[in-house]
Design a protein around this motif. Structure first.
Motif, PDB file in Angstrom:
ATOM      1  N   LYS A  29      85.057  18.269  11.900  1.00 32.01           N
ATOM      2  CA  LYS A  29      83.648  17.714  11.836  1.00 32.01           C
ATOM      3  C   LYS A  29      83.232  17.884  13.337  1.00 32.01           C
ATOM      4  O   LYS A  29      84.180  17.845  14.218  1.00 32.01           O
ATOM      5  N   PRO A  30      81.846  18.156  13.588  1.00 34.36           N
ATOM      6  CA  PRO A  30      81.557  18.060  14.944  1.00 34.36           C
ATOM      7  C   PRO A  30      82.013  16.724  15.855  1.00 34.36           C
ATOM      8  O   PRO A  30      81.712  15.630  15.002  1.00 34.36           O
ATOM      9  N   GLY A  31      82.498  16.899  16.957  1.00 36.09           N
ATOM     10  CA  GLY A  31      82.939  15.704  17.643  1.00 36.09           C
ATOM     11  C   GLY A  31      84.484  15.038  17.210  1.00 36.09           C
ATOM     12  O   GLY A  31      84.856  14.207  17.726  1.00 36.09           O
ATOM     13  N   SER A  54      89.409  16.478  22.551  1.00 36.17           N
ATOM     14  CA  SER A  54      88.286  16.792  21.501  1.00 36.17           C
ATOM     15  C   SER A  54      88.109  18.249  21.284  1.00 36.17           C
ATOM     16  O   SER A  54      88.518  19.061  22.199  1.00 36.17           O
ATOM     17  N   LEU A  55      87.657  18.787  20.103  1.00 33.96           N
ATOM     18  CA  LEU A  55      87.578  19.986  19.795  1.00 33.96           C
ATOM     19  C   LEU A  55      86.227  20.500  20.263  1.00 33.96           C
ATOM     20  O   LEU A  55      85.174  19.724  20.091  1.00 33.96           O
ATOM     21  N   CYS A  56      86.200  21.486  21.182  1.00 34.21           N
ATOM     22  CA  CYS A  56      84.715  21.855  21.837  1.00 34.21           C
ATOM     23  C   CYS A  56      84.307  23.135  21.246  1.00 34.21           C
ATOM     24  O   CYS A  56      83.056  23.426  21.623  1.00 34.21           O
ATOM     25  N   ASN A  57      84.568  23.645  20.407  1.00 35.62           N
ATOM     26  CA  ASN A  57      84.139  24.820  19.691  1.00 35.62           C
ATOM     27  C   ASN A  57      83.393  24.384  18.647  1.00 35.62           C
ATOM     28  O   ASN A  57      83.371  23.200  18.087  1.00 35.62           O
ATOM     29  N   ASP A  58      82.359  25.257  18.005  1.00 32.82           N
ATOM     30  CA  ASP A  58      81.647  25.073  16.848  1.00 32.82           C
ATOM     31  C   ASP A  58      82.537  25.081  15.567  1.00 32.82           C
ATOM     32  O   ASP A  58      83.397  25.781  15.240  1.00 32.82           O
ATOM     33  N   PRO A  59      82.221  23.845  14.968  1.00 32.58           N
ATOM     34  CA  PRO A  59      83.219  23.842  13.532  1.00 32.58           C
ATOM     35  C   PRO A  59      83.047  25.134  12.619  1.00 32.58           C
ATOM     36  O   PRO A  59      83.931  25.243  11.755  1.00 32.58           O
ATOM     37  N   ALA A  60      82.082  25.907  12.950  1.00 33.89           N
ATOM     38  CA  ALA A  60      82.068  27.165  12.074  1.00 33.89           C
ATOM     39  C   ALA A  60      82.710  27.966  12.313  1.00 33.89           C
ATOM     40  O   ALA A  60      83.096  29.025  11.687  1.00 33.89           O
ATOM     41  N   ASP A  61      83.268  27.830  13.625  1.00 33.62           N
ATOM     42  CA  ASP A  61      84.548  28.924  13.992  1.00 33.62           C
ATOM     43  C   ASP A  61      85.674  28.489  13.571  1.00 33.62           C
ATOM     44  O   ASP A  61      86.505  27.400  14.196  1.00 33.62           O
ATOM     45  N   ASP A  62      86.203  29.070  12.507  1.00 30.42           N
ATOM     46  CA  ASP A  62      87.156  28.270  11.696  1.00 30.42           C
ATOM     47  C   ASP A  62      88.792  29.085  12.053  1.00 30.42           C
ATOM     48  O   ASP A  62      89.730  28.365  11.527  1.00 30.42           O
ATOM     49  N   LYS A  63      88.386  29.835  12.845  1.00 27.90           N
ATOM     50  CA  LYS A  63      90.010  30.222  13.288  1.00 27.90           C
ATOM     51  C   LYS A  63      90.511  29.867  14.449  1.00 27.90           C
ATOM     52  O   LYS A  63      91.562  30.264  14.905  1.00 27.90           O
ATOM     53  N   VAL A  65     102.391  22.418  18.493  1.00 31.48           N
ATOM     54  CA  VAL A  65     102.116  21.890  17.290  1.00 31.48           C
ATOM     55  C   VAL A  65     101.079  20.962  17.458  1.00 31.48           C
ATOM     56  O   VAL A  65     101.071  20.080  18.456  1.00 31.48           O
ATOM     57  N   VAL A  66     100.026  20.876  16.685  1.00 29.68           N
ATOM     58  CA  VAL A  66      98.702  19.847  16.756  1.00 29.68           C
ATOM     59  C   VAL A  66      98.740  19.189  15.337  1.00 29.68           C
ATOM     60  O   VAL A  66      99.300  19.607  14.468  1.00 29.68           O
ATOM     61  N   SER A  67      98.094  18.028  15.384  1.00 26.00           N
ATOM     62  CA  SER A  67      97.941  17.186  14.202  1.00 26.00           C
ATOM     63  C   SER A  67      96.624  17.785  13.373  1.00 26.00           C
ATOM     64  O   SER A  67      95.778  18.635  13.936  1.00 26.00           O
ATOM     65  N   LEU A  68      96.335  17.457  12.148  1.00 28.02           N
ATOM     66  CA  LEU A  68      95.043  17.665  11.515  1.00 28.02           C
ATOM     67  C   LEU A  68      93.892  17.264  12.414  1.00 28.02           C
ATOM     68  O   LEU A  68      94.162  15.989  12.865  1.00 28.02           O
ATOM     69  N   PRO A  69      92.792  17.713  12.344  1.00 27.78           N
ATOM     70  CA  PRO A  69      91.381  17.017  13.024  1.00 27.78           C
ATOM     71  C   PRO A  69      91.208  15.595  12.589  1.00 27.78           C
ATOM     72  O   PRO A  69      91.344  15.466  11.492  1.00 27.78           O
ATOM     73  N   ARG A  70      90.776  14.837  13.244  1.00 26.97           N
ATOM     74  CA  ARG A  70      90.481  13.526  12.847  1.00 26.97           C
ATOM     75  C   ARG A  70      89.041  13.149  13.403  1.00 26.97           C
ATOM     76  O   ARG A  70      88.557  13.792  14.469  1.00 26.97           O
ATOM     77  N   GLY A  71      88.397  12.248  12.826  1.00 21.27           N
ATOM     78  CA  GLY A  71      87.337  11.653  13.507  1.00 21.27           C
ATOM     79  C   GLY A  71      85.970  12.703  13.195  1.00 21.27           C
ATOM     80  O   GLY A  71      85.872  13.676  12.595  1.00 21.27           O
ATOM     81  N   GLY A  72      85.033  12.412  14.032  1.00 19.77           N
ATOM     82  CA  GLY A  72      83.834  13.157  14.351  1.00 19.77           C
ATOM     83  C   GLY A  72      82.438  12.241  14.328  1.00 19.77           C
ATOM     84  O   GLY A  72      82.559  11.063  14.064  1.00 19.77           O
TER      85      GLY A  72
END
Ligand code: FES
Lengths: 171, 316
Positions: free
Chosen positions: B40-42, B58-67, B97-104
């Motif tokens: 999710k965004p954020g 935090s993930l900085c890219n657009d959530p639509a950028d799925d790769k 290795v990273v976790s599943l994304p959380r929050g938003g």
């Protein structure tokens, strides 16, 4: 207690049914989204080309415990329909994380039996167990509703290519 | 830790780029460029760094950028070591290795969002800004920075469209948060991320706003206990004479695996019976659906069981 005669009769009784493959999905590693495929290559005794549980290149969640009986996994589309009807949960065929979504095949009755998926011969080893992580991956509370209907684990006896639309039938 | 179940998402560092003063931008991808789990965004992820550190970004890219997962890391010489491990220890081509994304951020349906960021605190708002811009959402992103703003390349399209406003405290006085919030429409959602004193000031400045429209990003991992009665406890391993802490919201199984103790597990939900261990002293709280009352007198399922007391002794 069931008597032996009942067990023998029930396990040799072959109900008439005919099923069809509705969806095919794979993913190369644990947690990654499943990708819809028009066809899949099944290798006897090993698994699905490109999938996380292919024996010899496991990268699935349970890769520490390679399992001979989990070369390919199946799921009934009827369960997705029932989840929607009975629990109001929208679960897509790409979300249950099994490889083959069937329609019209009584998968839970096939444990211990052989059956055809297109030109591929499978032997059903056991019912799949849901995994708590499916809730994290999908963000949906589906662990409890999936207990006892989370699909079927199979071994591949005779390999080949399967396609969406192929028949599922008794061996 | 060979032989343990896969605990996260395996990625490779595809690129490392300069993100401004002291900042590096890391692009993580699946080794086969497969789609990554959605976010999710954020949203943020935990990253397992060289040297055993785990840090949240935090993930900085657009959530639509799925790769891709894009994270920005500012080198903090006096920090807790995560940013240094990242800057000095991670090279392009490495596996992380990273976790599943959380929050938003809950920005869907907001009429307008005003984001206030202090320096590198802009990171959780970049994915939200891309997301809103793509969907035609109304927002203003204020960045308060001294000198060149962080992540200028990512901000450029939002500056050009007038959505992002840079407040450079070297050329003009630092704006008060009240002044920034005053420019937001009454129906706006307000969000802030930055240094602690800024977050505190933001909370004071937004006291009059409905709480559901105010978001303060504090970067504390949310503890999500499955059971509201759950509490942290010490797990004593009688045979190996070790003691490990089971944190609030953590399973005993997870604590054991993190301590390097290999427990077989499968469903992680108390139904398959794989993670059974024996206990010796204390009061386990059983939450499984496999053990009979008689079995519970000796055993517990580590994936779901808790402890009613501060200490639980197990036969490991
Ligand atoms: S892992 Fe299945 S009961 Fe714990």
């Amino acid at each position: 207690m069931l008597d032996t005669a009942t067990v023998d009769r029930a396990s040799t009784f072959a109900p008439t049914w005919s099923g069809v493959i509705r969806h095919l999905h794979i993913t190369p590693r644990a947690f990654l989204p499943m990708r819809s495929m028009p066809e899949l290559n099944l290798v006897a005794g090993k698994g699905i080309e490109g999938d996380r549980y292919m024996i010899g290149r496991e990268e699935g969640y349970y890769s520490s415990k390679p399992e001979e009986g989990r070369q390919v996994t199946l799921f009934e589309i009827e369960t997705l329909i029932a989840l929607k009807r009975d629990a109001g949960i929208d679960l897509g065929p790409e979300e249950h994380r099994r490889n083959v979504t069937t329609e019209g095949a009584p998968l839970t009755h096939l444990v211990g039996k052989q059956f055809w998926l297109g030109q591929v011969l499978l032997e059903a080893t056991r019912l799949s167990i849901p995994c708590r992580h499916i809730e994290e991956v999908t963000g949906k509370s589906i662990f409890d509703p999936l207990i006892n209907r989370s699909g079927l684990n199979c071994k591949i006896l005779k390999g080949g290519t399967i396609r969406v639309g192929d028949a599922v039938r008794n061996a | 830790m060979a032989g343990l179940p896969v605990r996260g998402i395996k990625t490779v560092v595809e690129a490392i780029e300069d993100g401004g003063p002291g900042i590096k931008v890391y692009t993580l991808c699946d080794p086969d460029r497969w789609e990554l789990p959605p976010f999710k965004p954020g949203a943020h992820i935990d990253i397992y760094l060289p040297g055993g550190l785990v840090r949240t970004y935090s993930l900085c890219n657009d959530p639509a950028d799925d790769k891709r997962y894009v994270v920005a890391v500012k080198r903090e010489a006096d920090g807790r070591g995560g940013s240094i491990a990242f800057h000095d220890g991670v090279k392009a081509g490495d596996t992380l290795v990273v976790s599943l994304p959380r929050g938003g951020l809950r920005i869907d349906g907001a009429h307008h969002v005003t984001f206030v960021a202090g320096g590198i605190g802009v990171t959780p708002f970049l994915s939200a800004a891309d997301y809103l811009a793509r969907r035609g959402g109304d927002f203003t992103l204020h960045i308060i920075a001294r000198g060149e703003p962080p992540l200028a390349a990512m901000l450029a399209p939002h500056r050009a469209s007038g959505h992002a406003i840079i407040h450079d405290t070297r050329v003009s006085a630092r704006p008060t948060l009240d002044a920034l919030i005053d420019t937001a429409p009454q129906s706006a959602m307000l969000a802030c991320c930055g240094p602690l004193d800024m977050l505190d000031a933001f909370e004071r400045a937004t006291q009059g706003w409905p709480a559901e429209r105010v978001h303060v990003e504090r970067f504390v991992a949310p503890a999500l206990p499955i059971d509201p009665e759950a509490r942290p406890f010490q797990l004593v391993l009688a045979r190996s004479q070790r003691e490990i802490e089971v944190r609030l919201g953590q399973s005993m199984l997870d604590a054991l695996l993190k301590a390097g103790i290999d427990i077989p597990a499968s469903c992680c939900g108390g139904i398959c019976g794989a993670c059974r261990i024996d206990w010796l002293e204390g009061t386990p709280v059983h939450r499984d659906r496999v053990l009979s009352p008689a079995e519970r007198a000796r055993s517990l399922m580590a994936c779901v069981a808790g402890s009613a007391e501060e200490r639980l002794v197990v036969d490991l």
